[in-house]
Design an enzyme around this catalytic site. Structure first.
Site, mmCIF file in Angstrom:
data_model
loop_
_atom_site.group_PDB
_atom_site.id
_atom_site.type_symbol
_atom_site.label_atom_id
_atom_site.label_comp_id
_atom_site.label_asym_id
_atom_site.label_seq_id
_atom_site.Cartn_x
_atom_site.Cartn_y
_atom_site.Cartn_z
ATOM 1 N N ASP A 102 -15.817 2.536 -5.856
ATOM 2 C CA ASP A 102 -14.620 1.781 -5.481
ATOM 3 C C ASP A 102 -14.690 0.414 -6.152
ATOM 4 O O ASP A 102 -15.414 -0.472 -5.684
ATOM 5 C CB ASP A 102 -14.536 1.622 -3.965
ATOM 6 C CG ASP A 102 -14.246 2.936 -3.237
ATOM 7 O OD1 ASP A 102 -14.788 3.977 -3.659
ATOM 8 O OD2 ASP A 102 -13.503 2.908 -2.246
ATOM 9 N N LYS A 166 -6.268 2.292 -4.970
ATOM 10 C CA LYS A 166 -6.618 1.954 -3.587
ATOM 11 C C LYS A 166 -5.982 0.625 -3.212
ATOM 12 O O LYS A 166 -5.872 -0.281 -4.039
ATOM 13 C CB LYS A 166 -8.138 1.892 -3.453
ATOM 14 C CG LYS A 166 -8.666 1.507 -2.089
ATOM 15 C CD LYS A 166 -10.192 1.513 -2.083
ATOM 16 C CE LYS A 166 -10.759 0.928 -0.807
ATOM 17 N NZ LYS A 166 -12.241 0.881 -0.824
ATOM 18 N N LYS A 195 -5.758 5.869 -2.090
ATOM 19 C CA LYS A 195 -6.638 5.574 -0.954
ATOM 20 C C LYS A 195 -6.112 4.355 -0.217
ATOM 21 O O LYS A 195 -5.824 3.325 -0.827
ATOM 22 C CB LYS A 195 -8.074 5.329 -1.409
ATOM 23 C CG LYS A 195 -9.022 4.983 -0.251
ATOM 24 C CD LYS A 195 -10.470 4.877 -0.697
ATOM 25 C CE LYS A 195 -11.368 4.397 0.434
ATOM 26 N NZ LYS A 195 -12.784 4.280 0.023
#
Length: 235
Positions: A102, A166, A195
């Site tokens: 991430d 995300k 996400k």
């Protein structure tokens, strides 16, 4: 994309768990806290844990053979590391056993319109992660962006070859909203997943996020969400 209508009645506990990346990122977490987080991840069979870089070896040991993927963060939480540093972080995490990454974009560069730099920063991490076919989830930190910047950022994520766009780190003033998840979902093609993270602490909010288009949800409240689902089902 097909419209979603998940409800507490129609989604199974196992299906819900596979939407969740159990977050272990707070700076004050002890070793015992991280181990407890891994126990939670195993208990519910979530998709992954997303842990701090220093905890990757521990999480890999704790989760070996469980089917729960170990992920970590890159350029976290502000995105202002150099690209070379982000690549080095990714390679070290790979060596330690992480398989999802991430990463935070260069937020200020996106807001400055320096799109090539943002693209190349993402692409370098994607290239590094490709050594293990690792999924890169690119954090825009939507709390700091205009609608147009969110759309532009999402498009750069897709152009750079990342697997996910995300919303948030969990360390900005605000996190995921239904509107932002819908916006990001509409800004990228179906091959890029979305996400949602930060502030998803109840089952009802969790369901809102996945119905809006989130393929993964970053959560610290995994037990609360899934225990509520179990209670509503009466099992």
């Amino acid at each position: 994309m097909q419209e979603r209508h998940w409800t507490a009645e129609t989604i199974t506990i196992e299906e819900a768990a596979k939407f969740i990346d159990h977050s272990l990122l707070r700076p004050e977490l002890t070793v015992a806290d991280v181990q407890a987080g891994c126990e939670t991840a195993m208990k519910y069979g979530v998709a992954s844990v997303c842990c701090r870089p220093i905890d990757v070896p521990l999480c890999v040991r704790e989760l070996a053979g469980t089917g729960v993927v170990v992920g970590t963060v890159v350029g976290f939480p502000h995105g202002s590391h150099t690209t070379a540093t982000k690549v080095a972080e990714t390679r070290r995490a790979i060596d330690d056993g992480a398989r999802e990454f991430d990463m935070v974009i260069q937020i200020g560069m996106l807001r400055s319109g320096r799109y090539r730099e943002v693209h190349d920063d993402i692409a370098a991490v994607v290239d590094a992660a490709a050594a293990v076919d690792g999924a890169v989830k690119v954090i825009l930190e939507t709390a700091f962006l205009t609608k147009e910047e969110k759309i532009q950022g999402a498009k750069l994520v897709e152009e750079a070859g990342a697997a996910f766009v995300k919303t948030s780190t969990g360390f900005a003033p605000s996190g995921a909203t239904v509107e932002d998840v819908e916006l990001l979902r509409s800004a990228v093609s179906p091959k890029v997943k979305v996400k949602a993270a930060h502030g998803i602490r109840t089952l009802d909010v969790f369901l809102q996020m996945i119905n809006a288009g989130a393929d993964r949800v970053g959560a610290t409240a995994t037990s609360r969400i899934l225990d509520d689902l179990r209670a509503r089902k009466g099992v």
